[in-house]
Motif scaffolding. Structure first.
Motif, mmCIF file in Angstrom:
data_model
loop_
_atom_site.group_PDB
_atom_site.id
_atom_site.type_symbol
_atom_site.label_atom_id
_atom_site.label_comp_id
_atom_site.label_asym_id
_atom_site.label_seq_id
_atom_site.Cartn_x
_atom_site.Cartn_y
_atom_site.Cartn_z
ATOM 1 N N TRP A 72 0.978 -1.364 0.110
ATOM 2 C CA TRP A 72 -0.038 -0.056 -0.055
ATOM 3 C C TRP A 72 0.831 1.342 0.015
ATOM 4 N N HIS A 78 2.089 9.598 -5.392
ATOM 5 C CA HIS A 78 2.843 10.855 -4.851
ATOM 6 C C HIS A 78 3.736 11.180 -5.762
ATOM 7 N N MET A 112 6.370 17.448 0.485
ATOM 8 C CA MET A 112 6.127 16.141 0.108
ATOM 9 C C MET A 112 7.252 15.218 0.094
ATOM 10 N N ALA A 139 7.951 13.535 3.284
ATOM 11 C CA ALA A 139 6.834 12.483 3.481
ATOM 12 C C ALA A 139 7.117 11.119 2.794
ATOM 13 N N SER A 198 5.142 15.146 9.943
ATOM 14 C CA SER A 198 5.403 15.609 8.604
ATOM 15 C C SER A 198 3.837 15.809 7.936
ATOM 16 N N LEU A 199 3.141 14.802 8.462
ATOM 17 C CA LEU A 199 1.801 14.640 7.922
ATOM 18 C C LEU A 199 1.139 15.882 8.432
ATOM 19 N N CYS A 223 1.827 19.259 6.971
ATOM 20 C CA CYS A 223 1.535 19.329 5.586
ATOM 21 C C CYS A 223 0.041 19.642 5.554
ATOM 22 N N ARG A 282 -12.138 18.201 -4.814
ATOM 23 C CA ARG A 282 -11.048 17.288 -4.969
ATOM 24 C C ARG A 282 -9.933 17.583 -3.719
ATOM 25 N N ASN A 317 -8.728 15.140 -0.641
ATOM 26 C CA ASN A 317 -7.536 14.706 -0.687
ATOM 27 C C ASN A 317 -7.203 15.248 1.044
ATOM 28 N N PHE A 336 -8.608 12.640 3.250
ATOM 29 C CA PHE A 336 -7.761 11.423 3.253
ATOM 30 C C PHE A 336 -6.646 11.596 4.513
ATOM 31 N N HIS A 337 -5.862 12.539 4.016
ATOM 32 C CA HIS A 337 -4.696 12.796 4.984
ATOM 33 C C HIS A 337 -5.052 13.116 6.549
ATOM 34 N N ARG A 358 -6.517 20.593 -13.205
ATOM 35 C CA ARG A 358 -5.260 20.478 -12.485
ATOM 36 C C ARG A 358 -5.437 18.649 -11.940
HETATM 37 C C1 HEM Z 1 1.055 7.396 5.299
HETATM 38 C C2 HEM Z 1 1.190 8.717 4.638
HETATM 39 C C3 HEM Z 1 0.548 9.127 3.235
HETATM 40 C C4 HEM Z 1 -0.101 8.522 2.241
HETATM 41 C C5 HEM Z 1 -0.348 7.027 2.150
HETATM 42 C C6 HEM Z 1 -0.643 9.413 1.148
HETATM 43 C C7 HEM Z 1 -1.334 8.940 0.139
HETATM 44 C C8 HEM Z 1 -1.653 10.029 -0.609
HETATM 45 C C9 HEM Z 1 -2.523 9.724 -1.898
HETATM 46 C C10 HEM Z 1 -2.974 8.369 -2.095
HETATM 47 C C11 HEM Z 1 -2.697 10.926 -2.546
HETATM 48 C C12 HEM Z 1 -3.483 11.146 -3.969
HETATM 49 C C13 HEM Z 1 -2.410 11.317 -4.991
HETATM 50 C C14 HEM Z 1 -3.274 11.803 -5.965
HETATM 51 O O1 HEM Z 1 -4.260 12.481 -5.862
HETATM 52 O O2 HEM Z 1 -2.530 12.145 -6.848
HETATM 53 C C15 HEM Z 1 -1.895 12.031 -1.666
HETATM 54 C C16 HEM Z 1 -1.852 13.223 -2.223
HETATM 55 C C17 HEM Z 1 -1.210 14.205 -1.615
HETATM 56 N N1 HEM Z 1 -0.409 13.859 -0.628
HETATM 57 FE FE1 HEM Z 1 -0.260 12.019 0.559
HETATM 58 N N2 HEM Z 1 -0.040 10.710 1.648
HETATM 59 C C18 HEM Z 1 0.804 10.232 2.663
HETATM 60 C C19 HEM Z 1 1.356 11.495 3.303
HETATM 61 C C20 HEM Z 1 1.693 12.881 3.013
HETATM 62 C C21 HEM Z 1 2.239 13.780 3.665
HETATM 63 C C22 HEM Z 1 3.219 13.557 4.856
HETATM 64 C C23 HEM Z 1 2.494 14.732 2.979
HETATM 65 C C24 HEM Z 1 2.849 16.192 3.178
HETATM 66 C C25 HEM Z 1 3.912 16.331 3.555
HETATM 67 C C26 HEM Z 1 1.520 14.351 1.402
HETATM 68 C C27 HEM Z 1 1.164 15.426 0.696
HETATM 69 C C28 HEM Z 1 0.342 15.193 -0.349
HETATM 70 C C29 HEM Z 1 -0.113 16.053 -1.337
HETATM 71 C C30 HEM Z 1 0.299 17.453 -1.311
HETATM 72 C C31 HEM Z 1 -1.091 15.420 -2.309
HETATM 73 C C32 HEM Z 1 -1.743 16.224 -3.375
HETATM 74 C C33 HEM Z 1 -1.212 15.691 -4.480
HETATM 75 C C34 HEM Z 1 -2.052 16.369 -5.560
HETATM 76 O O3 HEM Z 1 -2.988 16.568 -5.522
HETATM 77 O O4 HEM Z 1 -1.668 16.184 -6.637
HETATM 78 N N3 HEM Z 1 1.118 13.344 1.780
HETATM 79 N N4 HEM Z 1 -1.378 11.263 -0.700
#
Ligand code: HEM
Lengths: 377, 574
Positions: free
Chosen positions: A325, A333, B1, B4, B69-70, B73, B144, B148, B151-152, B461
């Motif tokens: 996962w 990402h 990111m 992370a 970090s999560l 962010c 969207r 997102n 989810f986080h 986007r």
């Molecule tokens: C257990 C940790 C994490 C998991 C499983 C996870 C999972 C995901 C998933 C599945 C997406 C969707 C990707 C997409 O829409 O294209 C996403 C988007 C994103 N994540 Fe995470 N994430 C985690 C941690 C983090 C952390 C720590 C940060 C920030 C420092 C972060 C920042 C972002 C951002 C900025 C997006 C948006 C990307 C976009 O909209 O194009 N994530 N994440």
């Protein structure tokens, strides 16, 4: 209730027939590559020429205006005047990258691809039609094999590794068929059936387990929820991994050609679309697969809570589901991070798939844990 | 990111040894075995916490860093989302032809009227609007970002819930022989692992008696020996002195009392022995649980300790075979897990059991340090048979067997929050995958020929699932039909996607990010396509200006340059 052995034998026969049909389908897909004359990559969609006329009539003003610097594919399309759904030339080639969508009329709503002109959906050419027909017949037998196995056992037919492999290969072929029709990804047939045939062959010989009852730990309605989700996700991920592999190979071949180096495999890859399209297709399969996998892991956690008294205990199977996962999440990402798109992301995608396969095969065979289907400890 | 990502990767990497090496918390006996087979390596691994990966300090460090970090962010992103939801969409860029998707046509409507109807159309499709002099800009798809973020945030909540369960919950184990009972107090439990903030008085005061246990196995065919059913019938009192209730405990159906769950996780046999010591006194009379050493046939081993025997203490190590039969090589072994032909064979010891040394002893092993083995020929006993011990040590009689079950008792207050977070995470994920955020701009200016030139531009986007191009084409079609536009001079629907988060940043509002390096590549006259206009049947307007169309060469070389993502095909048969 005792196992109905006649029906179970019948199911085995069906699965063997499925395997043979898939193998034949592979041959036909290969013949299609070999004998049918294909335009080199980046031509128009194959059915478009036919579908284009009415579309052009309905929407004549939207016109091909792409094809900078006379990039061959796109200009070819506009010359035909029928470039309803033209695909931009190779990525990175000067000025290519845009092409008109005269076929916008066909895309009547912003819904899914199902809104495309139906005429363009179906396979064309003798070999391709035959291959696709064999694939569809094969999958019908495959589904019947699974159904009869379940009826023979009076339970959900995915309670051991033999049944599990039978089920997710069936899902992979269903994904192949859906992608073929929706995205006209008929070119994937050969490459998806190859691992499916291999897996089914191994399944029928070395992994074969006679029909029987479930151990108490598996007697729960959660098997229908959790394992089904995993099967669906794995089917999607298999498809995605195959597309990604093709992406990396075509991309490499193109870069070699662009650099003036020889590429022995270019002859094969010219039957495939440009890498960027493969990239998108693989991304989509993860887009579908990832939420299903997430759901499957969560359902597994709830089931673990019912059966073992904790929802997460770092059992090897749980640990590897988690790793899988995380790697797929990293892929998502990476795909959203500049500088990681493309090849690097594709490698992460394949790493995720490797983790998945290790979980499905390695953990079952080499590591003992609660998931070893040994029942209670 | 990027941090992370690295932390996520480390977390995955760190959990690998936990799945490959035996773990204390999961299978302590496998760890002991590992020590025996790798005597020099094991202590080193132990020093690195590799037998305890999931509670190792370095694992916790990664986990906490990821958490931080999560959080670091998600919080700013939430504020930004709230901020941007209150702001209007940015003003339309002056040259819409530079956008990833664009179209131009002329109409006889006045510019203001054309814009009015464009605004109406977009508003009807639930776009948020911003109007200015000669332009309309519209934006849609905030869900969207909401998805997102959900989810986080849900991931954060999940991590917190797991922590909550660890601090306020407890886990316990109890082996229970049929006919016996226990109360849920730390002293009456075999293993009790409380969370950091749990005190013994917090335990829910129920008690359980095991009335009977039934196991069923496959008796023939290829699945011989496989279990089919386990039922443990029990009576329990939810409260001290409260009413007695009944429950049949099976593997997938835990008993829930007072939010505490009781699970059936194992079973086995407890042979019943009666030991008469050298003085003729009965020093032991009762069942002794033996532990299965062979899962399929339930061959079990155990020890009987008789500290009260006189003049010497007595100890026995035994093997219990539920269905004994002589194998091909002349050995006696169990051939079936059910009790078809139960036999026990024993090795006897006398001397000092060492139970007074103060060190806690396992009830399943015999410390033979102070014991002398008695010369008794091992002989499989059936129910009712005895062995007379030499040297006047006494007699042991095997009276039959009883069954036992092992129960896991867990209280986890983090469970429901964890489930809720899981569901929220999944919902957020699906939402963010389904919705795309996109902007559409319309400009209308009076043309030199008296008509009005309407241009549209759009970009999306992270149009991950594709589809914006189709939506844009549809909008163009509808608007043109509404305006009764005469001809489309140019249309370009390329890759309407700007993938990178930074490309679509709200901090840059008003300055719309467009894939860099746009070049005017070709100007194509469009007579060809105008000829077959369906509805109006007009000839192409002679004044049709050459449309300006451009080719986007996106900044990132990897960015796909696909006309229409719906058509994932690139081949044609001739
Ligand atoms: C257990 C940790 C994490 C998991 C499983 C996870 C999972 C995901 C998933 C599945 C997406 C969707 C990707 C997409 O829409 O294209 C996403 C988007 C994103 N994540 Fe995470 N994430 C985690 C941690 C983090 C952390 C720590 C940060 C920030 C420092 C972060 C920042 C972002 C951002 C900025 C997006 C948006 C990307 C976009 O909209 O194009 N994530 N994440």
């Amino acid at each position: 209730m005792p196992v109905n052995t006649t029906l179970a034998d019948f199911s085995n026969g069906l699965l063997l027939s499925t395997l043979i049909l898939y193998a034949l389908a592979m041959l036909c897909y290969a013949s299609d590559f070999a004998f049918a004359r294909h335009r080199v990559i980046a031509g128009t969609g194959e059915a478009d020429a036919g579908a284009a006329a009415p579309e052009a009539a309905a929407m004549p003003e939207l016109v091909t205006a792409g094809a900078g610097s006379g990039s061959a594919p796109a200009s070819g399309a506009s010359q035909a005047g029928a470039a309803s759904l033209a695909i931009g030339g190779r990525q990175g080639s000067a000025g290519a990258g845009t092409a008109a969508v005269a076929g916008a009329a066909g895309l009547t709503s912003h819904g899914g691809p199902s809104d495309n002109a139906p005429a363009s959906r179906w396979p064309s050419g003798f070999w391709l039609r035959l291959a696709f027909g064999l694939t569809c017949t094969g999958v019908v037998l495959h589904v019947l094999a699974i159904l009869t196995r379940g009826l023979a056992e009076h339970r959900v037919p995915w309670g051991n590794m033999y049944e599990f492999i039978g089920a997710f290969t069936c899902m992979a072929v269903l994904v192949l068929i859906a992608a073929s029709v929706w995205y006209r990804a008929y070119y994937m047939g050969l490459f998806v059936l190859l691992p499916v045939v291999l897996a089914l062959g191994i399944d029928l010989t070395w992994i074969y387990t006679p029909a029987g009852a479930l151990v108490p730990a598996l007697q729960s309605y959660w098997i229908a929820i959790h394992v089904t989700a995993m099967i669906v996700a794995i089917g999607l991920f298999i498809f995605g991994a195959v597309v990604t592999t093709l992406y990396l190979l075509t991309d490499r071949s193109q870069r070699r050609l662009a650099a003036g180096l020889p590429s022995w495999s270019a002859g094969i890859w010219r039957h495939l679309p440009v890498p960027s399209i493969l990239d998108r297709l693989s991304y989509r399969s993860v887009l579908f697969g990832f939420p299903v996998w997430t759901f499957g892991v969560m359902a597994g956690a709830i089931w673990a809570d019912h059966a073992w008294g904790r929802y997460w205990g770092w059992d090897p199977k749980e640990t590897w589901s988690f790793i899988t996962w995380v790697v797929y999440a990293m892929f998502l990402h990476a795909r959203a991070t500049a500088g990681w798109r493309g090849r690097r992301a594709a490698w992460i995608h394949l790493a995720g798939f490797a983790c998945l396969m290790f979980n499905v095969i390695g953990v079952n065979l080499w590591i003992t844990g609660l998931h070893s289907y040994a029942g209670m400890s | 990111m990027r941090t992370a990502l690295i932390l996520l990767f480390l977390l995955a990497l760190a959990s690998v040894p936990g799945s490959v090496l035996p773990q204390e918390g999961i299978d302590p006996s496998a760890v002991t075995q590992y020590y025996q087979s790798h005597p020099s390596l094991a202590p080193i691994l132990d020093r690195l916490s590799l037998f305890n990966v999931f509670s190792a300090p370095w694992f916790a460090a990664i986990y906490l860093l990821l958490f931080a970090s999560l959080a670091g962010c998600v919080l700013p992103r939430t504020f930004r989302l709230v901020g941007s939801a209150r702001q209007k969409p940015p003003r339309a860029p002056s040259n819409l032809g530079r956008l990833p998707a664009s179209a131009t046509y002329t109409t006889d409507l006045a510019p203001a009227a054309a814009l009015d109807s464009a605004a109406g159309l977009l508003a009807g499709r639930r776009f948020r609007l911003h109007r200015g002099d000669g332009w309309v800009s519209a934006e849609k798809g905030y869900l969207r970002e909401v998805g997102n973020l959900l989810f986080h945030i849900a991931l954060l909540a999940l991590l917190l819930s797991v922590g909550l369960g660890g601090v306020f919950g407890y886990k316990a184990n109890r082996l229970l022989i049929v006919g016996q009972g226990f109360a849920n107090t730390p002293t009456d439990l075999d293993v009790f692992r409380p969370g950091r903030l749990v005190s013994p008085s917090d335990l829910q005061p129920f008690s359980i008696n095991l009335l009977s246990f039934r196991a069923e196995y496959v008796t023939s065919g290829p699945q011989l020996d496989q279990p089919i059913t386990y039922d443990a019938a029990m009576s329990y009192r939810p409260q001290l002195g409260g009413p007695v209730k009944h429950y049949v405990l099976t593997v997938n159906h835990p008993l829930v009392v007072d939010n505490v769950s009781v699970y059936l996780i194992g079973h086995g046999y407890a042979p019943i022995f009666k030991v008469t010591d050298g003085t003729g006194k009965v020093a032991w009379d009762g069942p002794v649980p033996f532990i299965p050493v062979q899962q399929t046939t339930l061959t079990s081993e155990g020890v009987v300790k008789v500290p009260d025997a006189q003049p010497y203490q007595l100890g026995f190590a035994g093997v219990f075979l539920p269905s004994a039969a002589v194998s091909a090589n002349g050995q006696l072994e169990s051939v079936f897990p059910g009790p078809l032909n139960p036999r026990v064979s024993l090795v006897a010891f006398k001397g000092n059991l060492g139970m007074n040394s103060g060190e806690p002893q396992s009830v399943y092993t015999l410390d033979t340090g102070g014991l002398k083995r008695l010369p008794v020929a091992p002989r499989p006993l059936s129910a009712g048979q005895s062995v007379k011990l030499p040297e006047g040590a006494g007699t042991i009689t095997y009276l039959g067997y009883q069954q036992w079950v092992s129960l896991a008792i867990t209280y986890d207050p983090g469970q429901l929050p964890a489930l809720a977070s899981g569901i929220a995470a999944l919902a957020g994920l699906i939402l963010s995958f389904l919705v795309r955020r996109r902007r559409v701009f319309v400009r209308a200016v009076s043309g030199p020929d008296g008509g009005t030139q309407v241009s549209l531009g759009g970009l999306a986007r992270s149009d991950a699932a594709g589809g914006f191009d189709a939506e844009f084409a549809e909008l163009t079609r509808l608007l043109r039909a509404e305006h009764d536009g005469r001809s489309v001079q140019a249309s370009r629907i390329g890759d309407g996607t700007v993938d990178g988060p930074d490309d679509f940043d709200d901090r840059e509002r008003g300055r719309l990010a467009v894939p860099a390096a746009l070049t005017v590549a070709a100007a194509t006259a469009t007579d060809q396509a105008s000829t077959g206009e369906s509805g109006a049947g007009e000839p192409p307007p002679p004044e049709a200006r050459p449309a300006v169309s451009r080719t986007a060469e996106t900044a990132t070389p990897e960015a796909p340059a696909v006309a229409n993502p719906e058509t994932l095909t690139g081949r044609e048969e001739e």
